[in-house]
Design a protein around this motif. Structure first.
Motif, PDB file in Angstrom:
ATOM      1  N   MET A 402       0.820  -1.202   0.000  1.00 29.84           N
ATOM      2  CA  MET A 402       0.000   0.000   0.000  1.00 29.84           C
ATOM      3  C   MET A 402       0.861   1.262   0.000  1.00 29.84           C
ATOM      4  O   MET A 402       0.586   2.226  -0.720  1.00 29.84           O
ATOM      5  N   GLN A 403       1.914   1.252   0.812  1.00 29.58           N
ATOM      6  CA  GLN A 403       2.775   2.424   0.938  1.00 29.58           C
ATOM      7  C   GLN A 403       3.498   2.762  -0.364  1.00 29.58           C
ATOM      8  O   GLN A 403       3.517   3.915  -0.806  1.00 29.58           O
ATOM      9  N   ILE A 404       4.086   1.768  -0.995  1.00 25.31           N
ATOM     10  CA  ILE A 404       4.855   2.017  -2.219  1.00 25.31           C
ATOM     11  C   ILE A 404       3.924   2.340  -3.386  1.00 25.31           C
ATOM     12  O   ILE A 404       4.243   3.169  -4.245  1.00 25.31           O
ATOM     13  N   ALA A 405       2.755   1.707  -3.413  1.00 21.94           N
ATOM     14  CA  ALA A 405       1.785   2.018  -4.469  1.00 21.94           C
ATOM     15  C   ALA A 405       1.364   3.477  -4.395  1.00 21.94           C
ATOM     16  O   ALA A 405       1.286   4.176  -5.420  1.00 21.94           O
ATOM     17  N   ALA A 406       1.086   3.965  -3.180  1.00 22.38           N
ATOM     18  CA  ALA A 406       0.674   5.359  -3.016  1.00 22.38           C
ATOM     19  C   ALA A 406       1.789   6.316  -3.424  1.00 22.38           C
ATOM     20  O   ALA A 406       1.549   7.332  -4.079  1.00 22.38           O
ATOM     21  N   ALA A 407       3.035   5.970  -3.041  1.00 22.43           N
ATOM     22  CA  ALA A 407       4.174   6.837  -3.372  1.00 22.43           C
ATOM     23  C   ALA A 407       4.435   6.856  -4.876  1.00 22.43           C
ATOM     24  O   ALA A 407       4.712   7.910  -5.456  1.00 22.43           O
ATOM     25  N   ALA A 408       4.351   5.703  -5.520  1.00 22.76           N
ATOM     26  CA  ALA A 408       4.571   5.645  -6.970  1.00 22.76           C
ATOM     27  C   ALA A 408       3.522   6.468  -7.709  1.00 22.76           C
ATOM     28  O   ALA A 408       3.821   7.157  -8.687  1.00 22.76           O
ATOM     29  N   GLN A 409       2.289   6.418  -7.221  1.00 26.05           N
ATOM     30  CA  GLN A 409       1.215   7.184  -7.856  1.00 26.05           C
ATOM     31  C   GLN A 409       1.463   8.690  -7.705  1.00 26.05           C
ATOM     32  O   GLN A 409       1.227   9.465  -8.636  1.00 26.05           O
ATOM     33  N   ARG A 410       1.961   9.107  -6.529  1.00 24.62           N
ATOM     34  CA  ARG A 410       2.262  10.529  -6.320  1.00 24.62           C
ATOM     35  C   ARG A 410       3.304  11.029  -7.315  1.00 24.62           C
ATOM     36  O   ARG A 410       3.290  12.180  -7.731  1.00 24.62           O
ATOM     37  N   GLN A 411       4.231  10.143  -7.688  1.00 24.57           N
ATOM     38  CA  GLN A 411       5.308  10.525  -8.596  1.00 24.57           C
ATOM     39  C   GLN A 411       4.947  10.303 -10.063  1.00 24.57           C
ATOM     40  O   GLN A 411       5.778  10.533 -10.948  1.00 24.57           O
ATOM     41  N   GLY A 412       3.737   9.870 -10.315  1.00 23.25           N
ATOM     42  CA  GLY A 412       3.313   9.653 -11.685  1.00 23.25           C
ATOM     43  C   GLY A 412       3.911   8.425 -12.324  1.00 23.25           C
ATOM     44  O   GLY A 412       3.858   8.265 -13.552  1.00 23.25           O
ATOM     45  N   GLY A 413       4.482   7.542 -11.519  1.00 21.71           N
ATOM     46  CA  GLY A 413       5.077   6.314 -12.044  1.00 21.71           C
ATOM     47  C   GLY A 413       4.058   5.204 -12.163  1.00 21.71           C
ATOM     48  O   GLY A 413       3.028   5.208 -11.484  1.00 21.71           O
ATOM     49  N   ARG A 414       4.344   4.243 -13.014  1.00 16.67           N
ATOM     50  CA  ARG A 414       3.450   3.108 -13.200  1.00 16.67           C
ATOM     51  C   ARG A 414       4.218   1.814 -12.980  1.00 16.67           C
ATOM     52  O   ARG A 414       5.227   1.568 -13.643  1.00 16.67           O
ATOM     53  N   ILE A 415       3.750   1.044 -12.017  1.00 14.14           N
ATOM     54  CA  ILE A 415       4.315  -0.283 -11.804  1.00 14.14           C
ATOM     55  C   ILE A 415       3.238  -1.133 -11.142  1.00 14.14           C
ATOM     56  O   ILE A 415       2.515  -0.665 -10.256  1.00 14.14           O
ATOM     57  N   ALA A 416       3.083  -2.342 -11.608  1.00 12.73           N
ATOM     58  CA  ALA A 416       2.121  -3.254 -10.995  1.00 12.73           C
ATOM     59  C   ALA A 416       2.711  -3.805  -9.700  1.00 12.73           C
ATOM     60  O   ALA A 416       3.931  -3.813  -9.514  1.00 12.73           O
ATOM     61  N   LEU A 417       1.847  -4.249  -8.801  1.00 12.75           N
ATOM     62  CA  LEU A 417       2.300  -4.760  -7.514  1.00 12.75           C
ATOM     63  C   LEU A 417       1.702  -6.130  -7.248  1.00 12.75           C
ATOM     64  O   LEU A 417       0.549  -6.400  -7.613  1.00 12.75           O
ATOM     65  N   SER A 427       2.383 -18.591 -11.825  1.00 19.14           N
ATOM     66  CA  SER A 427       3.268 -19.514 -12.525  1.00 19.14           C
ATOM     67  C   SER A 427       2.743 -20.946 -12.462  1.00 19.14           C
ATOM     68  O   SER A 427       2.698 -21.651 -13.481  1.00 19.14           O
ATOM     69  N   ILE A 428       2.333 -21.371 -11.293  1.00 19.56           N
ATOM     70  CA  ILE A 428       1.843 -22.740 -11.119  1.00 19.56           C
ATOM     71  C   ILE A 428       0.574 -22.972 -11.949  1.00 19.56           C
ATOM     72  O   ILE A 428       0.396 -24.023 -12.567  1.00 19.56           O
ATOM     73  N   ARG A 429      -0.303 -21.962 -12.014  1.00 17.61           N
ATOM     74  CA  ARG A 429      -1.560 -22.090 -12.753  1.00 17.61           C
ATOM     75  C   ARG A 429      -1.408 -21.747 -14.242  1.00 17.61           C
ATOM     76  O   ARG A 429      -2.380 -21.770 -14.974  1.00 17.61           O
ATOM     77  N   ASN A 430      -0.224 -21.355 -14.648  1.00 21.98           N
ATOM     78  CA  ASN A 430       0.063 -21.034 -16.055  1.00 21.98           C
ATOM     79  C   ASN A 430      -0.840 -19.909 -16.562  1.00 21.98           C
ATOM     80  O   ASN A 430      -1.406 -19.987 -17.653  1.00 21.98           O
ATOM     81  N   LEU A 431      -0.924 -18.841 -15.766  1.00 20.32           N
ATOM     82  CA  LEU A 431      -1.779 -17.706 -16.140  1.00 20.32           C
ATOM     83  C   LEU A 431      -1.079 -16.712 -17.064  1.00 20.32           C
ATOM     84  O   LEU A 431      -1.745 -15.889 -17.681  1.00 20.32           O
ATOM     85  N   GLY A 432       0.262 -16.780 -17.119  1.00 21.30           N
ATOM     86  CA  GLY A 432       1.011 -15.827 -17.931  1.00 21.30           C
ATOM     87  C   GLY A 432       1.275 -14.534 -17.184  1.00 21.30           C
ATOM     88  O   GLY A 432       0.558 -14.187 -16.234  1.00 21.30           O
ATOM     89  N   GLY A 433       2.301 -13.797 -17.609  1.00 20.44           N
ATOM     90  CA  GLY A 433       2.699 -12.600 -16.913  1.00 20.44           C
ATOM     91  C   GLY A 433       1.679 -11.489 -16.933  1.00 20.44           C
ATOM     92  O   GLY A 433       1.575 -10.713 -15.985  1.00 20.44           O
ATOM     93  N   ASP A 434       0.874 -11.406 -17.994  1.00 19.59           N
ATOM     94  CA  ASP A 434      -0.108 -10.325 -18.111  1.00 19.59           C
ATOM     95  C   ASP A 434      -1.138 -10.362 -16.981  1.00 19.59           C
ATOM     96  O   ASP A 434      -1.707  -9.316 -16.618  1.00 19.59           O
ATOM     97  N   ALA A 435      -1.378 -11.523 -16.422  1.00 18.89           N
ATOM     98  CA  ALA A 435      -2.359 -11.642 -15.351  1.00 18.89           C
ATOM     99  C   ALA A 435      -1.949 -10.850 -14.113  1.00 18.89           C
ATOM    100  O   ALA A 435      -2.806 -10.474 -13.312  1.00 18.89           O
ATOM    101  N   LEU A 436      -0.654 -10.600 -13.965  1.00 19.93           N
ATOM    102  CA  LEU A 436      -0.148  -9.871 -12.804  1.00 19.93           C
ATOM    103  C   LEU A 436       0.018  -8.374 -13.063  1.00 19.93           C
ATOM    104  O   LEU A 436       0.321  -7.621 -12.134  1.00 19.93           O
ATOM    105  N   LEU A 437      -0.183  -7.949 -14.286  1.00 20.06           N
ATOM    106  CA  LEU A 437       0.066  -6.558 -14.638  1.00 20.06           C
ATOM    107  C   LEU A 437      -1.198  -5.713 -14.701  1.00 20.06           C
ATOM    108  O   LEU A 437      -1.142  -4.552 -15.095  1.00 20.06           O
ATOM    109  N   HIS A 438      -2.338  -6.270 -14.326  1.00 19.94           N
ATOM    110  CA  HIS A 438      -3.606  -5.539 -14.406  1.00 19.94           C
ATOM    111  C   HIS A 438      -4.230  -5.406 -13.038  1.00 19.94           C
ATOM    112  O   HIS A 438      -3.984  -6.202 -12.155  1.00 19.94           O
TER     113      HIS A 438
END
Length: 438
Positions: A402-417, A427-438
């Motif tokens: 929560m803390q890093i997400a709020a700080a990244a948003q203040r700086q206009g940065g984009r990163i998934a968490l 990985s175990i369920r074979n969902l692919g990397g995109d499943a973690l980026l949304h």
């Protein structure tokens, strides 16, 4: 609660900071560059060795002054100094005992008392926290949150409320976990699982991922719905009696389950659970139970690394920055295990973050009690995270997320968490990397 003892010594005889532990500090200064408050302010009294000096004054008979309490309160309890100290000073024990003295013997201002009363009437109670989900989801989806953010009024008028508002994650509906989930394939262990307070209310998807990963790795998972808070927030803020009550209840809840291990997916909770034997050492009815319970406690990454993987890992084409939650890296010494688990995933590239020893500023409820300096630390951490160029930040503590997400948003940065459990689950369920980026 006792008021300040006028002219009397700072500490009473109920577990004061120990003189022999204080004497271990040789004031070498290795702790200074790793201490977040010293990094922020450069003040000796807001460094670990400075606070130990104040503790020594207290055990030598000096009164518990407002200034002394201010410096003790300013400590995040991140334990970075414990890792850095070449003399093995047990600062964690010292600050915990000191804070318990402060809570008993120092009278806070009405505003401080009101804020702390509100925090501890809410945060350690999962059911009360879950009641906030409905109003919070409505606030987030109605457009009101964006309107409040554009106005810029909240941080000026109510900084504590602004901090809480900025930390709240985007909520999604997740079914409650069942009482027991069977291992897939051959059973290798029976594990009890802590669902947590903030974790269960605001990150239920992390708990669901944890259960699936444990089951895939051959564990029967026991999740009694009657479990409550582990007491971590209470013990870290000097509320020892309250923490002991939570600890006894949790031990009673899991004592007869027949579990081999007790698994935790929140770093702050795990560090406190591993100290139940110390917390309840003076309780004749629970000392032995607490020691037996403590011996079974494992962080999720610690247990998975100990058992070794059996579930196949599928590729995740991701660049990941891994953040060491303070109570995982410093308090529990767990650093290599999560990195090893992540590195075993095909396609995943792990990036290290600069200044990893500096806390992100979350520190339990420290960011709520100290919103301005916490934001400064969060901004420092977010800049280092964003500088890695990673597409996903992974850590093992809800407060850090929560803390890093709020700080990244203040700086206009984009990163998934994501939590470590969610990456392993994908990985175990074979969902692919995109499943973690949304």
């Amino acid at each position: 609660m006792l008021g300040p003892v006028s002219g009397g010594p700072a500490f009473d005889d109920d577990h004061p900071p120990a003189k022999d532990l204080i004497a271990d500090c040789v004031h070498c200064g290795f702790c200074l560059p790793t201490c977040p408050t010293y990094v922020l302010w450069g003040a000796e009294a807001d460094s670990p060795r400075g606070r130990i000096y104040l503790m020594n004054q207290g055990v030598s008979g000096e009164p518990l002054s407002d200034s002394m309490v201010e410096h003790f309160d300013a400590c995040l309890g991140c334990m970075s100094c414990v890792t850095a100290c070449p003399s093995g000073v047990k600062y964690d024990r010292l600050i915990e005992d000191t804070r318990a003295q402060v809570e008993r013997r120092h009278t806070r201002t009405p505003r401080e008392r009101a804020l702390r009363t509100a925090v501890f009437a809410l945060f350690p109670y999962p059911r009360r926290l879950r009641l906030l989900r409905g109003p919070l989801r409505a606030y987030q989806s109605s457009g009101l949150q964006k309107l409040v953010a554009r106005s810029g009024l909240l941080p000026r008028l109510a900084p504590t409320l602004a901090t809480l508002e900025s930390l709240a994650p985007k909520l999604r509906g997740v079914p409650k976990p069942p009482r027991r989930v069977a291992a897939r394939g051959r059973r290798r262990a029976v594990v009890g699982m802590l669902t947590g307070c903030v974790q269960s209310a605001f990150f239920p998807d992390v708990n669901s991922a944890t259960v699936r990963v444990l089951a895939a790795e051959g564990c029967d998972v026991l999740i009694p719905p009657s479990q409550g808070c582990c007491g971590a927030l209470s013990v870290h803020n000097g509320r020892r009696d309250e923490a002991q009550r939570f600890a006894r209840k949790l031990i009673d809840t899991f004592e007869s389950t027949g579990m081999d291990y007790f698994v935790v997916n929140a770093a702050g909770c795990g560090s406190s659970l591993k100290e139940y034997d110390t917390l309840l050492a003076d309780d004749p009815a629970y000392a032995a139970k607490a020691a037996a319970f403590t011996a079974k406690v494992r962080d999720l990454a610690e247990l998975l690394h100990e058992l070794g993987p059996v579930a196949p890992r599928h590729p995740l084409e991701l660049t990941v920055a891994y953040h060491d939650a303070c109570h995982l890296g410093h308090a529990q010494g767990i650093r290599t295990q999560p990195r090893s688990l992540l590195s075993e995933i095909p396609g995943l590239k792990l990036h290290e973050i600069a200044e990893p020893e500096i806390c992100c500023g979350s520190a339990g409820i420290w960011n709520v009690l100290n919103p301005a300096p916490a934001a400064s630390l969060g901004d420092m951490k977010a800049r280092n995270v964003l500088a890695t160029g990673a597409s996903l930040l992974v850590t093992a503590n809800p407060g850090c997320l929560m803390q890093i997400a709020a700080a990244a948003q203040r700086q206009g940065g984009r990163i998934a968490l994501a939590h470590t459990a969610q990456v392993l689950d994908a990985s175990i369920r074979n969902l692919g990397g995109d499943a973690l980026l949304h």
